[in-house]
Design an enzyme around this catalytic site. Structure first.
Site, PDB file in Angstrom:
ATOM      1  N   GLU A 231     -18.497  40.477   6.371  1.00 47.62           N
ATOM      2  CA  GLU A 231     -17.357  41.173   6.150  1.00 47.62           C
ATOM      3  C   GLU A 231     -16.804  41.384   4.635  1.00 47.62           C
ATOM      4  OE1 GLU A 231     -14.243  37.594   6.584  1.00 47.62           O
ATOM      5  OE2 GLU A 231     -12.862  39.481   4.962  1.00 47.62           O
ATOM      6  N   ASP A 233     -14.299  42.087   2.044  1.00 43.46           N
ATOM      7  CA  ASP A 233     -13.232  42.528   1.345  1.00 43.46           C
ATOM      8  C   ASP A 233     -13.398  43.475   0.136  1.00 43.46           C
ATOM      9  OD1 ASP A 233     -12.219  40.452   3.191  1.00 43.46           O
ATOM     10  OD2 ASP A 233     -12.626  38.583   2.180  1.00 43.46           O
ATOM     11  N   GLU A 236      -8.113  42.259  -1.021  1.00 41.15           N
ATOM     12  CA  GLU A 236      -7.120  41.162  -0.714  1.00 41.15           C
ATOM     13  C   GLU A 236      -5.691  40.864  -1.890  1.00 41.15           C
ATOM     14  OE1 GLU A 236      -8.154  38.007   2.207  1.00 41.15           O
ATOM     15  OE2 GLU A 236     -10.333  38.189   0.572  1.00 41.15           O
ATOM     16  N   HIS A 247     -18.722  38.913   1.873  1.00 39.63           N
ATOM     17  CA  HIS A 247     -19.102  37.489   2.623  1.00 39.63           C
ATOM     18  C   HIS A 247     -20.393  37.533   3.554  1.00 39.63           C
ATOM     19  CE1 HIS A 247     -15.347  35.372   2.042  1.00 39.63           C
ATOM     20  NE2 HIS A 247     -14.399  36.533   1.980  1.00 39.63           N
TER      21      HIS A 247
END
Ligand SMILES: *[C@@H]1O[C@H](CO)[C@@H](O)[C@H](O)[C@H]1NC(C)=O
Length: 455
Positions: A231, A233, A236, A247
């Site tokens: 993932e 991101d 956020e 991640h």
């Protein structure tokens, strides 16, 4: 995390055209204009569309309109096991605006937090960018940049408007799992680096076995299986804090987990994914006057977020070595804030060195580099990742990891992440006090470094 009660008039009943796809509501994907740019900065627009994640959709009997899942529980008769459930139950089309508070116009997508629909109250949403009716748009951002405008002014403490990439399958798992007849058109196949257990269908089977209804979420629960994948991101954030965080997982593609591999609870650092990631949150990294209302990046009005994925050799095949961030607001390019934390170099981007020193400075376990780090994140991009946009509240830890002090009783380096109170962000509070909260994402662009923005 939503289920409609079966109040539809029988006159709407029609032939089920295919097993596991309901036809009571036509699925009409909201169109969203996006731009692909080329060297020199000329961009080509295309009208793509978004689809709602399957978890939010009404799940009912294939041959009728009885709920297979209501509130946070499966129907034990229709769903005695995952396979039977998958063959008896159908995901239906979504009424994007009136049921889910999702609207798109031109190049702008708005996600509203709480929507009082005809049959139920919807909380939050998660949508994926489609390339066509049945395939997700796949991204490899290596040696590229990704740019979008965001309006977070209506996102208070405890909410998260997220834009990110996950390594889902292009068809939502349709070809890998023949019992999945719905596929990307209906938003199937979600995974992320938290290996979430609240996904109702994983690998073409219902996650009904071992299902435990949530004790603080009337729409959600957790099954035995989790759904893991790498993932990235990109964003956020709310109006108070923001973070960008790779991640990496040791597994390739969407991979179901059970037991230790999911990395639950005490086994957080024993699973296949790096749940913590290597985050750059300006406030946490020591610049408390950079991002927020009236600050350098002023969250009272929209701004542009640019994220650059730099490789070792400046080609799309090189290892990912750095993720840079800059902003554009009111015609000015704003460089990302510079880290001001003892033991961390004074840099404003994510590199292996930044991650290693940040983990040491904050006393955090370095599960990022152990799971493959930036190079591993780049490998996930090589295989292709799907673009996700969402709005959500946090039934586990009230989003305090993003916008407050967490752990709440800590004054150690790295604990302060934003100015929200440690009492803020409780879902019952944000849902009742800020139902009309929303996030707007617009003017999505991608292309070679430097091609997607100008001052
Ligand atoms: C990559 O490009 C940057 C300029 O954008 C340059 O400074 C750097 O030396 C290049 N690296 C390689 C390995 O070519």
């Amino acid at each position: 995390m939503f289920s409609k009660t079966a109040l539809l008039s029988l006159t709407f009943l029609s032939v089920a055209y295919a097993q596991q796809v309901g036809t009571l509501t036509a699925e009409s994907h909201p169109a969203l204009t996006v731009s692909e740019c080329s060297e020199g900065g000329s961009c080509t627009e295309s009208a793509l569309s978004v689809t709602l994640d399957s978890n939010w959709r009404w799940l009912h009997t294939t041959e009728g309109s009885d709920n297979c899942y209501t509130g946070n529980e499966w129907d034990a008769t229709l769903c005695p096991d995952g396979e039977t459930c998958a063959s008896s139950c159908a995901l239906d089309g979504a009424d994007y605006s009136s049921t889910y508070g999702i609207t798109a116009s031109g190049a702008e997508l708005t996600l509203t937090f709480v929507t009082e629909g005809e049959y139920s109250t919807n909380i939050g949403s998660r949508v994926y960018l489609l390339a066509d009716e049945s395939s997700y748009q796949m991204f490899n951002m290596k040696n590229q940049e990704f740019t979008f405008d965001v309006d977070v002014s209506n996102l208070p403490c405890g909410l998260n408007g997220a834009l990110y990439f996950v390594e889902m399958e292009e068809d939502g798992g349709l070809s890998s799992y023949p019992t999945n007849k719905a596929g990307a058109k209906y938003g199937t196949g979600y995974c992320d680096a938290q290996c979430p257990h609240d996904i109702k269908f994983i690998d073409g089977k219902a996650n009904s076995e071992g299902w435990e209804p949530s004790d603080n979420d009337v729409n959600a629960g957790t099954g035995t299986m989790g759904s893991c994948c790498s993932e990235m991101d990109v964003w956020e954030a709310n109006s108070v804090s923001s973070a960008y965080t790779p991640h990496t997982c040791t597994v390739t593609g969407q991979t179901s987990c059970t037991g230790t591999d999911c990395g639950d609870g005490d086994e957080r650092y024993d699973g296949v994914c790096d749940k913590d990631g290597c985050d750059f949150n300006s406030y946490r990294m020591g610049d408390t006057s950079f991002y927020g209302s009236g600050l350098t990046v002023d969250t009272d009005s929209p701004f542009t977020v640019v994220t650059q994925f730099i490789t070792a050799d400046n080609t799309t095949s090189g290892d990912l070595v750095e993720i840079r961030r800059l902003y554009v607001q009111n015609g000015k390019v704003i460089e990302n804030s510079v880290a001001a934390v003892d033991g961390v170099p004074e840099v404003n981007s994510i590199t292996e060195d930044f991650c290693t020193s940040q983990k040491t400075a904050f006393g955090d376990t370095d599960s990022f580099n152990e799971r493959g780090g930036l190079a591993g994140m780049g490998d996930a991009f090589d295989r292709g990742m799907v673009l996700v946009m969402s709005i959500w509240d946090d039934h586990a830890v009230n989003m305090l990891w993003l916008d407050s002090t967490y752990p709440t009783d800590s004054s150690s380096p790295g604990a302060a992440r934003g100015t929200c109170s440690t009492d803020s962000g409780k879902p019952e509070d944000v849902e009742s006090e800020s139902p009309d909260a929303s996030v707007k994402y617009s003017n999505i662009k991608w292309g070679p470094i430097g091609s997607t923005y100008s001052a």
